[in-house]
Write a protein that holds these residues in place. Sequence first.
Motif, PDB file in Angstrom:
ATOM      1  N   UNK A 129       0.825  -1.205   0.000  1.00 47.07           N
ATOM      2  CA  UNK A 129       0.000   0.000   0.000  1.00 47.07           C
ATOM      3  C   UNK A 129       0.859   1.255   0.000  1.00 47.07           C
ATOM      4  N   UNK A 130       1.882   1.273   0.858  1.00 45.90           N
ATOM      5  CA  UNK A 130       2.772   2.438   0.930  1.00 45.90           C
ATOM      6  C   UNK A 130       3.510   2.653  -0.389  1.00 45.90           C
ATOM      7  N   UNK A 131       4.037   1.575  -0.956  1.00 48.05           N
ATOM      8  CA  UNK A 131       4.801   1.683  -2.190  1.00 48.05           C
ATOM      9  C   UNK A 131       3.927   2.189  -3.334  1.00 48.05           C
ATOM     10  N   UNK A 132       2.710   1.711  -3.418  1.00 49.03           N
ATOM     11  CA  UNK A 132       1.804   2.159  -4.478  1.00 49.03           C
ATOM     12  C   UNK A 132       1.457   3.628  -4.310  1.00 49.03           C
ATOM     13  N   UNK A 133       1.199   4.050  -3.073  1.00 48.70           N
ATOM     14  CA  UNK A 133       0.890   5.460  -2.836  1.00 48.70           C
ATOM     15  C   UNK A 133       2.072   6.342  -3.214  1.00 48.70           C
ATOM     16  N   UNK A 134       3.288   5.935  -2.831  1.00 45.79           N
ATOM     17  CA  UNK A 134       4.475   6.705  -3.176  1.00 45.79           C
ATOM     18  C   UNK A 134       4.675   6.749  -4.692  1.00 45.79           C
ATOM     19  N   UNK A 135       4.445   5.636  -5.350  1.00 46.94           N
ATOM     20  CA  UNK A 135       4.620   5.575  -6.795  1.00 46.94           C
ATOM     21  C   UNK A 135       3.630   6.491  -7.507  1.00 46.94           C
ATOM     22  N   UNK A 136       2.396   6.529  -7.025  1.00 46.67           N
ATOM     23  CA  UNK A 136       1.386   7.403  -7.623  1.00 46.67           C
ATOM     24  C   UNK A 136       1.711   8.871  -7.380  1.00 46.67           C
TER      25      UNK A 136
END
Length: 356
Positions: free
Chosen positions: A91-98
Motif C-alpha cells: 500500500x505504501x509503495x503504491x501510494x508513493x509511486x502514484x
Amino acid sequence: MKAFGFLSFGHYAIGNQPGPGAGDTLRQALELAVIADELGVNGAYFRVHHFAPQGASPMPLLGAIIGATKNIEVGTGVIDMRYENPLYLAEEAAALDLLSDGRVALGVSRGSPEPARRGWEAFGYSATEANGSDMARDKFERFLTAIDGYGVAEAAPAEEQYPRMYQPGTPLPVFPHSPGLRRRVWWGAGTHASAEQAARDGVNLMSSTLVSEADGSPLADLQAEQIARYRAEWADAGHDWTPRVSVSRSVFPIVDDRTRDLFGLQATGRDQIGSLGEGTPVTFGRTYAAEPDTLIEQLRADAAVMAADTLMLTIPNQMGVEVNRTILEAFAEHVAPALGWRPASEGRVEGYPLEG
C-alpha cells in the motif's frame, strides 16, 4: 552508465556523540536530494536498518523528497523484508509511486545482519531459518502478488461489510494500485544465486559495494559475472520488458585543494575480503579517490560499473550537505559525462537491451 545517484546510509548521532541527530540527518537528506535534483542527478537512495542510529522507516523521507523535487528518482537500498508487513508495504509503495508519477526505485531484500538477535521477532514476525531468509522470501512473494493487483483477502458476508461493495467471497486486492510498480522494484542481490532468482521473479537488480562471493577475484569482476547471469536468466524467463541494473561505489573526485584535503587519503588500492558477522566471507569494494581523468579511467576499467545502467555513489552523510554537494557536483561536471551519463532532466533511464 546512463544514470547516477547517491546512496545514503543515514548515520546519525545519539546521546552525547558529536554530529547531527536523527532530525537533522533527515532534514539534511531532504536538502541534499533537492540539490541533487537541481544538478540533474538521477537518484536519491537510502539504506534501511533497524535497532541502529540509521534510517529505519524510509517512506516519510521519500514522500518528503517527492514533494520537493521534480525529476529525481527516490528509493531504498534496501528495505529488509524480514521486518515488513508485505501488504502494508505494498500500500505504501503504491501510494508513493502514484504521488511521484513513477519516480520510485524500491530496493528490497532479505537484509543484512542487524544489531538485534532475531530482531524481526520484536516486530511480531517469526522465521524457521536462523537468518530469516525463508520468511523474507515468503513476504517478498506476497508483496509482489499485492502490487500486481491480485486478491489477497476475501470479501466478508454482505451483512458484515461496511461499506457494502462486494459479493461475498470475492478476492480483494489492497489499495491503492499503481500500474507498472512491479517494474520499479529492485532486489538487492548479494550472491549470484539471488541475482538469478531476481531475474526469475521479474524485478530489477541492485548490487551493493560487497558480494557474498570471495574467491579472490575483484569485486568488479564478481559483480560483472552476477550481472551477466542475471541477464541470461532474465532472457530465459521470457519477461516482456528490459530491466535495470545498479551497482554502488565509493567515489570521491579530487578537483581542488579542498577536495584533496577531504578525500586524498580515502583511496584504497584494492578490494578486501571480510565478514558481515554471519560466517560467510564477502568481498568489499575499493574506494576511488582521484582527479577526474584518473577516476574516468578507473571506472571505465570497472567491469560492473560499465555493465550496469545506474551507479549509486555512497556518500559520507555525517559530513553534512555541503561536502556531499561537492561530491555530486564534481562527479556530474567532471566524471559522469565521460561515462555516458544522461541527466534526469533528459528523461527516465531504461535498462540496457538484452542481447539475443
